[in-house]
Design a protein around this motif. Structure first.
Motif, PDB file in Angstrom:
ATOM      1  N   CYS A   1       0.857  -0.991  -0.041  1.00  0.00           N
ATOM      2  CA  CYS A   1       0.194   0.105  -0.064  1.00  0.00           C
ATOM      3  C   CYS A   1       0.844   1.264  -0.025  1.00  0.00           C
ATOM      4  O   CYS A   1       0.551   2.385  -0.453  1.00  0.00           O
TER       5      CYS A   1
ATOM      6  N   ALA B   1       1.697   2.074  -3.377  1.00  0.00           N
ATOM      7  CA  ALA B   1       0.482   2.759  -4.053  1.00  0.00           C
ATOM      8  C   ALA B   1       0.218   4.089  -3.760  1.00  0.00           C
ATOM      9  O   ALA B   1      -0.078   4.973  -4.560  1.00  0.00           O
TER      10      ALA B   1
ATOM     11  N   ASP C   1      -7.016   6.650   1.729  1.00  0.00           N
ATOM     12  CA  ASP C   1      -6.094   5.528   2.214  1.00  0.00           C
ATOM     13  C   ASP C   1      -7.294   4.481   2.655  1.00  0.00           C
ATOM     14  O   ASP C   1      -7.650   4.715   3.846  1.00  0.00           O
TER      15      ASP C   1
ATOM     16  N   THR D   1      -6.087   3.689  -2.284  1.00  0.00           N
ATOM     17  CA  THR D   1      -4.800   2.765  -2.017  1.00  0.00           C
ATOM     18  C   THR D   1      -5.438   1.645  -1.068  1.00  0.00           C
ATOM     19  O   THR D   1      -6.241   1.878  -0.180  1.00  0.00           O
TER      20      THR D   1
ATOM     21  N   LEU E   1      -3.453   0.278  -6.274  1.00  0.00           N
ATOM     22  CA  LEU E   1      -3.776   1.694  -6.560  1.00  0.00           C
ATOM     23  C   LEU E   1      -5.164   1.483  -7.317  1.00  0.00           C
ATOM     24  O   LEU E   1      -5.209   0.758  -8.416  1.00  0.00           O
TER      25      LEU E   1
END
Length: 382
Positions: free
Chosen positions: A56, A59, A153, A175, A192
């Motif tokens: 992550c 991303a 997020d 993400t 992503l």
């Protein structure tokens, strides 16, 4: 027996699909299983384009590049989050503007965001803590009003929804994480998701080390070369193969985690009603994907005692984030504004074991032990 905080769950097909990936002779990424995973997310949740990444964090770094962050740009994030949320933008030269959480929820307090917006604000990054949605209508209203990008997020938010809309499908970019502590895992891994079509073409180039390699393999160009900045963000086919086995079992995994989460809630609610601690609050606009079950103790001492006593009885409970605004790295860069709610969660929040193979008897054992730890307070009403 020790009850760990987390235990990665294997559905049974992970090694079978990894064997298939190895047998194809293509292991480097963007092969059969990468495409299957990306298509799964696009079909199920309506993301316009998905790109698997090795984490992550990767991303988020892609998102920061796509947002064209330049030195001096400002990015608004909650202080109570993992360092990657900030780090991805700091690497591009951004100044981080930290926002406080709600009093009863670790998510960014959407009512405070507008007061933090300046002419230099480029991005807002809402973090859906524990898979519980931020107030996305308010955030998107501000983004549209001030021409600001929104990067969700959604590291913890797979299969969670805001007013019926999948988390990760609302902001311009989002993400996800498939770290071994998440609901759906691949050991390490991320994704992503792109919801604004203007970012799709460049995202693919950034994903492939700044080259138009993906276009070349689709036959859209007769050669490929270096056309932009980027990095090696795509994961191997082994990671994607593991992930696809998990995705095939998403509904079963989610259903079981929700049963466990609700069992915790029901057993601990009477203690919360006595004021010994607080339970998670799920806003009416959000679903609960059962990523995490946590308690908010009344003070740091109560939390420390609880964690220690559970550990002495072979149960591993853990605290979570430290407020980023007071971190060693950012302390001399911060403007000094107080963020009391973030600090409260940093001092008082404790996460209890929650994983697919946790048993009802384990939850009963944990809940009874928590009751006994607080028994003195119960008897003396303190």
């Amino acid at each position: 027996m020790m009850i760990p905080f987390n235990k990665p769950y294997l559905t049974g097909k992970e090694t079978h699909y990894i064997y298939q990936a190895v047998s194809t002779g293509k292991l480097s990424g963007n092969g059969k299983f990468t495409k299957l995973c990306q298509q799964y997310f696009e079909d199920r949740y309506g993301f316009k384009k998905c790109l698997l990444t090795t984490s992550c964090t990767d991303a988020l770094e892609m998102a920061a590049i796509l947002c064209d962050i330049m030195p001096g740009d400002e990015v608004i994030i909650p202080s109570y989050t993992f360092v990657s949320t900030a780090l991805a933008f700091v690497r591009q030269g951004a100044n981080i503007i930290f926002a406080d959480s709600y009093t009863n929820n670790p998510n960014i307090d959407a009512e405070l965001i507008e007061s933090l917006i300046t002419s230099r604000t480029k991005v807002i990054v809402p973090v859906h803590y524990a898979g519980v949605a931020c107030d996305m209508d308010k955030i998107m209203f501000l983004a549209n009003k001030y021409n600001i990008l929104v990067v969700e997020d959604a590291a913890q938010a797979i299969d969670s929804f805001y007013n019926g809309r999948p988390l990760g499908s609302i902001g311009h970019l989002s993400t996800f994480s498939f770290h071994e502590t998440k609901n759906i895992i691949s050991g390490e891994g991320g994704m992503l998701a792109i919801n604004d079509e203007r970012f799709i073409h460049r995202a693919e180039i950034i994903w492939e080390k700044g080259t138009n390699r993906a276009e070349f393999f689709r036959g859209e160009v007769n050669k490929y070369g270096w056309v932009d900045i980027g990095s090696s963000f795509l994961p191997s086919e082994i990671i994607a193969a593991f992930l696809y086995a998990q995705l095939e079992n998403l509904e079963d995994i989610q259903a079981n985690r929700k049963i466990l989460w609700n069992s915790y809630y029901d057993k601990l609610k009477p203690l919360a009603e006595l004021g010994l601690f607080k339970l998670p609050v799920i806003p009416t606009f959000s679903t609960n994907n059962a990523h995490m079950f946590y308690l908010i103790c009344n003070n740091f001492e109560d939390r420390s005692t609880l964690i220690q006593k559970l550990k002495e009885n072979d149960i591993l409970a853990v605290f979570h984030y430290l407020s980023l605004h007071s971190s060693n790295y950012y302390a001399d860069k911060y403007n000094g504004a107080l963020l009391p709610n973030c600090d409260k969660f940093a001092d008082c929040l404790v996460r209890l074991p929650l994983f697919y193979e946790l048993k009802e008897s384990d939850i009963l054992r944990i809940s009874n032990l928590i009751k006994s730890i607080f028994d003195f307070k119960i008897r003396h009403k303190i």
